[in-house]
Design an enzyme around this catalytic site. Structure first.
Site, PDB file in Angstrom:
ATOM      1  N   HIS A 199       0.809  -1.218   0.000  1.00 15.24           N
ATOM      2  CA  HIS A 199       0.000   0.000   0.000  1.00 15.24           C
ATOM      3  C   HIS A 199       0.849   1.277   0.000  1.00 15.24           C
ATOM      4  CE1 HIS A 199      -3.517  -2.494   1.468  1.00 15.24           C
ATOM      5  NE2 HIS A 199      -3.995  -1.850   0.429  1.00 15.24           N
ATOM      6  N   ARG A 229     -15.785  -3.373   0.786  1.00 13.61           N
ATOM      7  CA  ARG A 229     -15.643  -1.930   0.648  1.00 13.61           C
ATOM      8  C   ARG A 229     -15.567  -1.623  -0.842  1.00 13.61           C
ATOM      9  NH1 ARG A 229     -10.265  -0.098  -0.500  1.00 13.61           N
ATOM     10  NH2 ARG A 229     -10.806   1.950   0.269  1.00 13.61           N
ATOM     11  N   ASN A 231     -13.649   0.627  -3.982  1.00 15.63           N
ATOM     12  CA  ASN A 231     -12.607   1.524  -4.444  1.00 15.63           C
ATOM     13  C   ASN A 231     -12.996   1.907  -5.869  1.00 15.63           C
ATOM     14  OD1 ASN A 231     -10.371   3.104  -4.404  1.00 15.63           O
ATOM     15  ND2 ASN A 231      -8.898   1.426  -4.441  1.00 15.63           N
TER      16      ASN A 231
END
Lengths: 353, 320
Positions: A199, A229, A231
């Site tokens: 990351h 989630r 992105n």
């Protein structure tokens, strides 16, 4: 498996391409998982339980099989034929591959019995994938009975990129991946890296502590309680494989946008990311499912048209640069502004009824 | 919901193993397969002890390949808070119970060239599942298992019968001890060390290995702490606006739950970190009993692990 499976066995699956002729379309834009629940955007951990959701949307089942399934699998096979290193699994990750194979086969056979079936007699399993014309008898946990390792075998039949994270030393390590529809990152570069290492290039989020919190959260992820989630980024042309390795092929297309072609060529690229703790290996599977929708299809939904304009217009420069559209942002905002009358938008990402 | 996904099970059998240990076998209430798990995983068993809710973690000892049932072994602790006594006295075949999904805080490092396992007493249980996993997938291991006496050496017979050259047993009563320095000095490169047992044994093994230059990342241990007893104390819960009293044999986490506060947890033994809570005000002394927070964090008194830690003093306000 080879490149010779053909769309058409079921009318449901579109015969379309993600390269050269770019015939990819969404038959129903309302099915698209629009990722913005408000009119601005900043990184956050934004995790929620990955449980089945609204009927007729990408959330109806934990693994969404949509009209692009067969075409996406053909595209993946082509990417792998050109570059086999898009799929890698370090030696200690085989068991995690079996965990993932079991998870996917059980989910697809349960949720889409018209297309997939799984019959078990102890460890003797029989798998049928009708859309791809695959029938396979094999012994669960015995690699020699499949044409590929378990991880490659099942991810060649499943939409979405997958990485497998081994958990060691209070950290996660990206020790396997099938990455052919990525937003400009390289499995071959990242394989074996720790959570913070892979990351590292993301701007702003480290300073906000997002990754410290995310890692802490993921180390506690439990079997039976997957999370998801969103992105997102921007892609010119409906191109699944935007890899650094092939940047010379697709990067220059960013210079071809005009106000006339932008609506058709510019796509919002959404990743519906879901994370599963795997039972036998204690590894974590990360499913990065890519959805593409052209600007001209998005603006057919008035709420999304207004909101996309505002998000793109107000995004910090660092994020627009990291997501690779700083150069085209003024053109996008100009095009989108025609569909934003300034009216307020309702909270949440669903279209207004 | 705190504590994650749950499993409804029926007690299939209860088997006395020796004077102190009973083995419990659970099957799914609906007869289906239970979730697979990895060697070293534990489950949290929920008990309704005549109105008192008890949740204790126990290592899964059955083979991870067998999804028809889970087995745990429980050592009776006559001085404990009552969880093991409840299991021994009141849990009988046919009873319905609730377990957490398996959670693994003590997994094998599957890259290891060799797994060196050191067990003390009831600490043998996670190794039983890990050895079954290694049997199935291959993997070199060696187990050194110490017990007080031959009678209390649970599962020694089955282990030595199945792995005569890999399992070594020691008995305190016969003045036998693991020759740790020789053992640690003679392992091949790439060996990972795992230890589970009483606190003293864990400290002895880990400190010896570190002193001999073993890489820290090759050392693994698991120790569940019982919450322990203590004087009653009062806590103010800032987020929920409640003030609660923690009883002598109750943990702070249990007291919050009894007051209807949904606090996060996983292991309930001070190991996993899930219940970590910020401290707003501390006028007194937090009795830190976890091994999640660092010594510096313990000294700072800005965080508390409500599953095992207690408080002595005037005022404690926490963010829950």
């Amino acid at each position: 498996m080879s490149l010779d499976f053909k769309p058409g066995a079921f009318d449901f699956f579109r015969d379309e391409t993600f390269r050269e002729s770019f015939t990819y379309r969404n038959s129903n834009p309302l099915r698209f998982p629009f990722p913005f629940d408000r009119d601005d955007y900043m990184y956050s951990v934004n995790m929620e339980p990955h449980v089945p959701g609204r009927k007729g949307t990408a959330f109806e089942h934990i693994l969404d099989v949509d009209e692009h399934y067969v075409a996406e699998m053909i595209d993946r096979a082509k990417v792998l034929a050109d570059d086999p290193l898009r799929c890698q699994s370090l030696p200690h990750m085989t068991l995690a591959g079996w965990d993932l194979l079991e998870l996917i086969m059980e989910a697809k056979a349960r949720d889409y019995p018209q297309w997939f079936s799984l019959t078990k007699n102890g460890n003797r399993w029989h798998w049928v994938n009708r859309p791809l014309g695959i029938e396979q008898s094999f012994t669960f946990l015995d690699e020699s009975t499949l044409p590929y390792g378990p991880f490659e075998y099942i991810t060649r039949q499943t939409q979405g990129d997958f990485s497998l994270q081994d958990e060691r030393d209070n950290d996660l390590w990206m020790d396997a991946g099938m990455i052919t529809s990525q937003a400009d990152w390289s499995l071959d570069f990242d394989i074996g890296m720790s959570f913070m290492e892979w990351h590292a290039p993301v701007p702003l989020a480290h300073e906000k502590g997002v990754f410290d919190r995310a890692l802490k959260f993921l180390l506690k992820l439990q079997h039976g309680a997957p999370v998801r989630r969103f992105n997102w980024t921007m892609t010119v042309n409906p191109l699944l494989d935007t890899a650094p390795e092939t940047y010379p092929k697709w990067g220059p297309t960013k210079t071809t946008l005009t106000q006339e072609n932008l609506g058709a060529k510019q796509h919002l690229r959404v990743e519906l990311q879901s994370l599963y703790r795997l039972p036998r290996s204690n590894a974590i599977a990360f499913d990065i499912r890519c959805y593409l929708c052209s600007f001209e299809q998005i603006v057919t939904v008035p709420k999304w048209a207004r909101r996309l304009h505002r998000v793109v217009r107000d995004l910090p420069d660092e994020l627009a640069a990291y997501k690779g559209f700083l150069r085209n942002r003024p053109a996008m905002v100009e095009w989108l502004s025609k569909y934003d009358d300034g009216a307020p938008t309702s909270p949440g990402w669903w279209p207004d009824d | 919901m705190s504590g994650g996904a749950k499993l409804r099970v029926r007690v299939d059998s209860v088997t006395p193993v020796n004077d102190l240990i009973k083995r419990f076998r659970f099957v799914a209430l609906d007869g289906s397969d239970l979730p697979a798990f990895s060697g070293g995983a534990h489950t949290v068993v929920e008990m309704d002890d005549h109105g008192t809710r008890r949740l204790n973690p126990y290592s899964l000892m059955s083979s991870p390949a067998d999804r028809s049932a889970y087995e745990i072994s429980v050592r009776r602790d006559d001085q404990g808070r009552g969880g093991s006594l409840f299991m021994h006295r009141h849990v009988t075949p046919g009873m319905e119970m609730t377990l957490s999904y398996p959670v693994n805080l003590f997994p094998l490092d599957t890259r290891a060239r060799k797994h060196l396992m050191i067990a003390g007493g009831i600490g043998i249980t996670p190794f039983l599942a890990q050895i079954a996993q290694l049997d199935q997938f291959g993997g070199r291991f060696e187990l050194h298992y110490a017990a007080r006496s031959r009678v209390l050496g649970a599962y020694m017979d089955r282990l030595t019968a199945a792995h005569p050259s890999q399992v070594h047993c020691y008995f305190d009563e016969e003045n036998q001890a693991i020759d740790l320095s020789r053992l640690l000095a003679t392992q091949p490169i790439g060996t990972h060390l795992y230890v589970c047992g009483p606190k003293g044994m864990i400290n002895w093994v880990l400190s010896s290995a570190e002193a001999m230059g073993w890489p820290r990342l090759a050392l693994h241990h698991e120790e569940f702490l019982a919450p322990g007893t203590g004087l009653p104390f009062e806590v103010q819960l800032a987020a929920s606006g409640k003030t609660i009293t923690v009883g002598t044999t109750q943990s702070l986490l249990e007291a919050m739950e009894a007051a209807g506060v949904d606090a996060p947890y996983l292991c309930r033994g001070g190991a996993c970190g899930q219940c970590e809570t910020n401290v707003h005000k501390c006028d007194g002394k937090i009795l830190h009993r976890d091994h999640w927070l660092s010594p510096e964090e313990h000294a700072a008194n800005a965080k508390i692990m409500p599953c095992v830690s207690r408080f002595e003093g005037k005022t404690l306000v926490i963010d829950r």
